[in-house]
Design an enzyme around this catalytic site. Structure first.
Site, PDB file in Angstrom:
ATOM      1  N   THR A  13     -96.709  43.301   2.545  1.00  0.00           N
ATOM      2  CA  THR A  13     -95.885  42.090   2.440  1.00  0.00           C
ATOM      3  C   THR A  13     -96.095  41.378   1.119  1.00  0.00           C
ATOM      4  O   THR A  13     -95.147  40.866   0.514  1.00  0.00           O
ATOM      5  CB  THR A  13     -96.229  41.117   3.596  1.00  0.00           C
ATOM      6  OG1 THR A  13     -95.816  41.721   4.810  1.00  0.00           O
ATOM      7  CG2 THR A  13     -95.531  39.789   3.446  1.00  0.00           C
ATOM      8  N   SER A  55     -97.970  49.010   4.966  1.00  0.00           N
ATOM      9  CA  SER A  55     -99.248  49.601   5.403  1.00  0.00           C
ATOM     10  C   SER A  55     -99.134  50.290   6.759  1.00  0.00           C
ATOM     11  O   SER A  55    -100.054  50.991   7.176  1.00  0.00           O
ATOM     12  CB  SER A  55    -100.372  48.568   5.405  1.00  0.00           C
ATOM     13  OG  SER A  55    -100.324  47.751   6.537  1.00  0.00           O
ATOM     14  N   THR A  86    -101.081  43.798   5.620  1.00  0.00           N
ATOM     15  CA  THR A  86    -102.070  43.282   6.569  1.00  0.00           C
ATOM     16  C   THR A  86    -102.176  44.143   7.829  1.00  0.00           C
ATOM     17  O   THR A  86    -103.209  44.132   8.493  1.00  0.00           O
ATOM     18  CB  THR A  86    -101.720  41.839   6.994  1.00  0.00           C
ATOM     19  OG1 THR A  86    -100.424  41.841   7.598  1.00  0.00           O
ATOM     20  CG2 THR A  86    -101.751  40.893   5.820  1.00  0.00           C
ATOM     21  N   ASP A  87    -101.102  44.874   8.159  1.00  0.00           N
ATOM     22  CA  ASP A  87    -101.068  45.538   9.466  1.00  0.00           C
ATOM     23  C   ASP A  87    -102.210  46.544   9.670  1.00  0.00           C
ATOM     24  O   ASP A  87    -102.770  46.636  10.753  1.00  0.00           O
ATOM     25  CB  ASP A  87     -99.721  46.239   9.680  1.00  0.00           C
ATOM     26  CG  ASP A  87     -98.586  45.240   9.834  1.00  0.00           C
ATOM     27  OD1 ASP A  87     -98.885  44.044  10.071  1.00  0.00           O
ATOM     28  OD2 ASP A  87     -97.414  45.629   9.717  1.00  0.00           O
TER      29      ASP A  87
HETATM   30  N1  ASP Z   1     -95.832  45.339   7.498  1.00  0.00           N
HETATM   31  C1  ASP Z   1     -96.623  44.706   6.453  1.00  0.00           C
HETATM   32  C2  ASP Z   1     -97.674  45.699   6.002  1.00  0.00           C
HETATM   33  O1  ASP Z   1     -98.662  45.857   6.663  1.00  0.00           O
HETATM   34  C3  ASP Z   1     -97.231  43.462   6.946  1.00  0.00           C
HETATM   35  C4  ASP Z   1     -98.068  42.699   5.958  1.00  0.00           C
HETATM   36  O2  ASP Z   1     -98.404  43.137   4.893  1.00  0.00           O
HETATM   37  O3  ASP Z   1     -98.395  41.517   6.293  1.00  0.00           O
HETATM   38  O4  ASP Z   1     -97.496  46.343   5.013  1.00  0.00           O
END
Ligand code: ASP
Length: 345
Positions: A13, A55, A86-87
């Site tokens: 993100t 991710s 974050t995932d």
């Molecule tokens: N879907 C995103 C990822 O993990 C979510 C994030 O980065 O907060 O790449």
């Protein structure tokens, strides 16, 4: 002399922009640094684009690639920042904790819940905090810096989908905080003897079997046939329910313990497992040699066994020894030198 930081971008993100199909990684590492001009006056920050993915698409191959980049650039920098979605950040942080051990320098993973460049975003703060930690020689080893918290790479878990305080430290205190760009350490990390140790293999044939009440046993046969290790995410402190017990024991009886590594862990987020407590757990202990997660996170259990089994086909005694050897704060299991719990009346 300015401290040298290498910022490795992977997507997520923090590096995403809106598209007609939803948010997708598009921002380059150099663009991410545009808002950090003051930090760039203090530190030399170089960038490296490792990949540009959500991710969700991270695999064990990306973990090996990141570890390879760390090894390659280790001598040339004082610290490392990895921008990551974050995932699956907690999995990557745990994997890197096993692939890059005994580090005398900081490796800091960060990301954001809202994209860089939006009016309301946590991207700038997290990035700034991560650079501060990566430049602090007291912060050795792999850690996640997010929303001002410094979390050991083996103890982090994503616990919120949208809020800025997305991560928490499981069964272990925070390593520290970043407040007003000042790094406050709660836990002093020991000086590391010898140099860093990098590993180059992982065994991905690890399956996570999440139990549900009344689960039917048909899935067990293919799972145990196809995978080298099965992590059973059980209920509470741990046990095997009657609905699958007969088939479970029948299948496991075919194998030597090192042929199919069994790890018992729990679906409960805090306080860990102890299979010895109830009859439903102890009956497994009486029949097989297996490993137990105790207070470790699932992310650490999964990546630690991938790392151990990546060393070839060790005997069970060796797998057990390595699994219960503490790496970067990952475990306070009795077998890892932690205190055992006595259940008295
Ligand atoms: N879907 C995103 C990822 O993990 C979510 C994030 O980065 O907060 O790449």
């Amino acid at each position: 002399m300015k401290k040298k930081i290498l910022m490795m971008a992977t997507g997520g993100t923090i590096a995403s922009r809106p598209t007609e199909h939803g948010l997708a990684p598009a921002v380059h590492a150099e663009e991410l640094l545009e808002g950090l001009t003051d930090l760039r006056e203090t530190y030399q920050i170089d960038t490296l684009e490792v990949c540009s993915i959500d991710s969700t698409n991270m695999t064990w191959k990306h973990w090996l690639k990141l570890a390879e980049c760390l090894e390659h650039h280790y001598q040339n920098y004082d610290g490392f920042v990895i921008c990551h979605g974050t995932d699956t950040m907690a999995y990557t942080a745990a994997a890197l904790s096993y692939l890059a051990q005994n580090l005398g320098k900081p490796v800091v993973l960060t990301g954001s819940q809202r994209p860089f460049g939006q009016q309301i975003t946590d991207a700038g703060r997290n990035l700034r905090d991560a650079v501060r930690v990566a430049a602090d020689p007291r912060c050795r080893g792999v850690q996640i810096v997010f929303n001002g918290q410094i979390i050991a790479g083996t103890r982090a878990k994503k616990v919120k989908s949208f809020s800025f305080d997305a991560f928490t430290s499981i069964n272990f205190p925070l390593l520290g905080l970043v407040q007003n760009e000042r790094v406050i350490r709660y836990l002093e990390e020991p000086e590391r003897e010898g140099g860093p140790v990098f590993y180059h293999n992982l065994n991905p044939k690890v399956f996570l079997l999440k139990l549900t009440p009344g689960m039917q046993p048909q899935i067990l046969e293919p799972v145990f046939r196809e995978f080298d290790c099965v992590i059973v995410e059980s209920f509470g402190v741990g046990g095997i329910p009657d609905s699958i017990a007969q088939e479970f024991f029948r299948i496991l009886n075919r194998y030597r313990p090192e042929e199919k590594i069994l790890i018992m862990t729990t679906q409960v987020t805090y306080e860990g497992s102890d299979v010895n407590v109830y009859e439903v757990g102890r009956r497994v202990k009486e029949k097989f040699r297996f490993l137990e997660a105790y207070d470790m996170t699932l992310e650490a259990v999964l990546t630690k066994i991938m790392w151990i089994l990546g060393m070839g086909k060790p005997e069970f005694d060796e797998v057990e020894r390595l699994f219960y050897t503490k790496v970067q704060f990952d475990s306070y299991a009795p077998e890892a030198g932690g205190e055992s719990h006595e259940w008295t009346e």
